[in-house]
Motif scaffolding. Sequence first.
Motif, short mmCIF file in Angstrom:
data_model
loop_
_atom_site.label_atom_id
_atom_site.label_comp_id
_atom_site.label_asym_id
_atom_site.label_seq_id
_atom_site.Cartn_x
_atom_site.Cartn_y
_atom_site.Cartn_z
N UNK A 7 76.89 51.80 25.21
CA UNK A 7 75.51 52.31 25.25
C UNK A 7 74.55 51.28 25.83
N UNK A 8 74.69 49.99 25.38
CA UNK A 8 73.76 48.96 25.87
C UNK A 8 73.96 48.67 27.36
N UNK A 9 75.20 48.83 27.85
CA UNK A 9 75.47 48.60 29.28
C UNK A 9 74.75 49.66 30.14
N UNK A 10 74.63 50.87 29.57
CA UNK A 10 74.01 51.95 30.34
C UNK A 10 72.54 52.16 29.96
N UNK A 11 71.98 51.23 29.15
CA UNK A 11 70.57 51.33 28.78
C UNK A 11 69.69 51.08 30.00
#
Length: 694
Positions: A7-11
């Motif tokens: 999720x944080x990579x695609x934030x």
Amino acid sequence: MRPEALFDYFADIERLPGIGKRNRQAIEKLAGTRTRDLLFHLPTGLIDRRYSPKVADAVAGSVATLRVEVVEHRPSHNRRAPYRVICRDETADLTLVFFNARADYLRKQLPEGEARLISGKVEHYQDNVQITHPDYMVAPENEADLPAVETIYPLTAGLSGKVLRKAIIAGLESVPSLPEWHDAALMNREGWPTMLQALETLHKPDGPGALAPSSKARRRLAADELLASQLALAIVRDRTRKKRGRALKGNGHIQERILGALTYSLTGDQKTALSEVIADLESARAMLRLMQGDVGSGKTVVALLAMAAAVEAGVQCALLAPTEILANQHLETITPLAEAAGLRIALLTGRSKGKARQAVLEPLAAGEIDILIGTHALIQGDVEFKDLGFAIIDEQHRFGVQQRLALAGKATAGVDVLGMTATPIPRTLTLTAYGDLDVSRIMEKPPGRLPVDTRVVALDRIADVASGIQRAVQAGARAYWVCPLVEESEQLDIAAAEERFASLKGMFGPRVGLVHGKMKGPEKDAVMAQFQKGEISVLVSTTVIEVGVNVPEATIMVIEHAERFGLAQLHQLRGRVGRGSGKSSCILLRTNEIGEVARARLKIMRESEDGFLIAEEDLRLRGGGEILGTRQSGLPEFKLVDFAEHADLIELARDDARLIINKDPELKGERGQALRHLLYLFERDEGVRLMQSG
């Protein structure tokens, strides 16, 4: 569903410091809008600021970080003269030079009597040591703000290196480490870091060696990207192979009629390719084959003979082309031969509307059409075949997985699919783009084709070239004149073409036509038709004529600013001439000042007509970047792979992907779960979707 750890990579990047609505657009154009896009935007070089001599010892031309005291400000009353600030250490004075300076800002940054760390490029001017517009001016207590080794990134207008660097470092700190997807034995053998450590090494390098393509960090990330690509392809292949094909065995009677109607005999390569395709049709496994053939090598005839074999076995065929021009051209090539053999063929494009469309759809559903040629219109919902058994996708790399699956979905039982391309793709790239596809290559030119005489001419001789063409046109010749690529803007391309069109019209009168990408389909076709019929003699164009235009009477190709084109594009353009029996020539106009790579490119064009050799050279000259202009060709874009340096990793990734699919085809085991993270991270998740849809 995308795994939670990602999720944080695609934030969105707006959560990172220094990025707001305004510079978000610049970053989006450069890299993308998600944190992973920034992390994969690798530095291209670095500035080492660790050299910290005394002022008197600072070497001219070096980048140095000097500890000095600010002595006095010397503003200038003449706006054109620079603002100077005198600093010193115990060995000598250092002059800081600023043009168009704001005095209040400089006095605040450099208060007299205070110590500062100044970093920038050292110059010696009239025995004085000076730095013009220092990169950094910081108080000693803020030394942490001055990077010892500073990365240099590709930038775009409206974005500074400092802002980008800060956002990337914050992005690195915001993402978690991921489960390891590589085999433990490989990791130990290569001594690779984890993926996150590799990214840290590249964005916070300790020296130039860290950024080299051969560094462990770079190789690790290239291996990640290649494995994601190869695994997705292996999944698609595995699923396709599991779908049983149909054994389509013809008796040869339609093929014989086509061969009888040909005015020439097939080349050895054409015969080999045809026998390979027919062997696939006759086997009960689904076909997975790519037929590569250089421009004008006679792929269409092989395709027609293969479709004839399928029709003999009682099924219908589809031929899918990326553009209307190409679809129409296939129709023109195929029609006389198909009619001689009694095959029923039809055309369906986006332009087939109303009654004309119904006149194709009804007999198609009733099984009264043997071969349907068309564009994307073929895969629309209301197009129904009675029994589609064989589909050919021309310029396969221009269609995505979804479109290929939609076409296969038109079949009630299994369908065999043959990809076809005139873009010669080097072997390393064939592996990367198509994994384990079986490949048939048609290398020989059909008999009677003369080589194209290729010359490189300086642009300042353009008037001589134009008058030479004028003489040829008066003698009945037809010529293409391709205008240069201008930056990234199609508008500028068109402006250049319109300007050239106007100047040639002055010479040739109404016998000049113009085509470009912004023209409507019917307009473009009308001009092309005039050129084909010989109503106009010179066709001025942007690169829209690159693929698939067939005018055998055209014998001259002029490419303006040839140094701006990639090798594959130059080769495709040159392939528009030399299609008839007349002697053809290609003139590459170049500027006087060209770089080494461009010079090498033009030399290869002059010396060779072998598309595959040219493609291999293109790969060597360009390294990993926009190979074959991947943006135009739809081949997967690679951000972390340097094809010249990482070729050995392609085979490694392919073998590993094969092994994974054999051992854990559903990716359910511990390593399989980690590999799902990899597929999602590199957006190769159509592989995962395909596993779920079965």
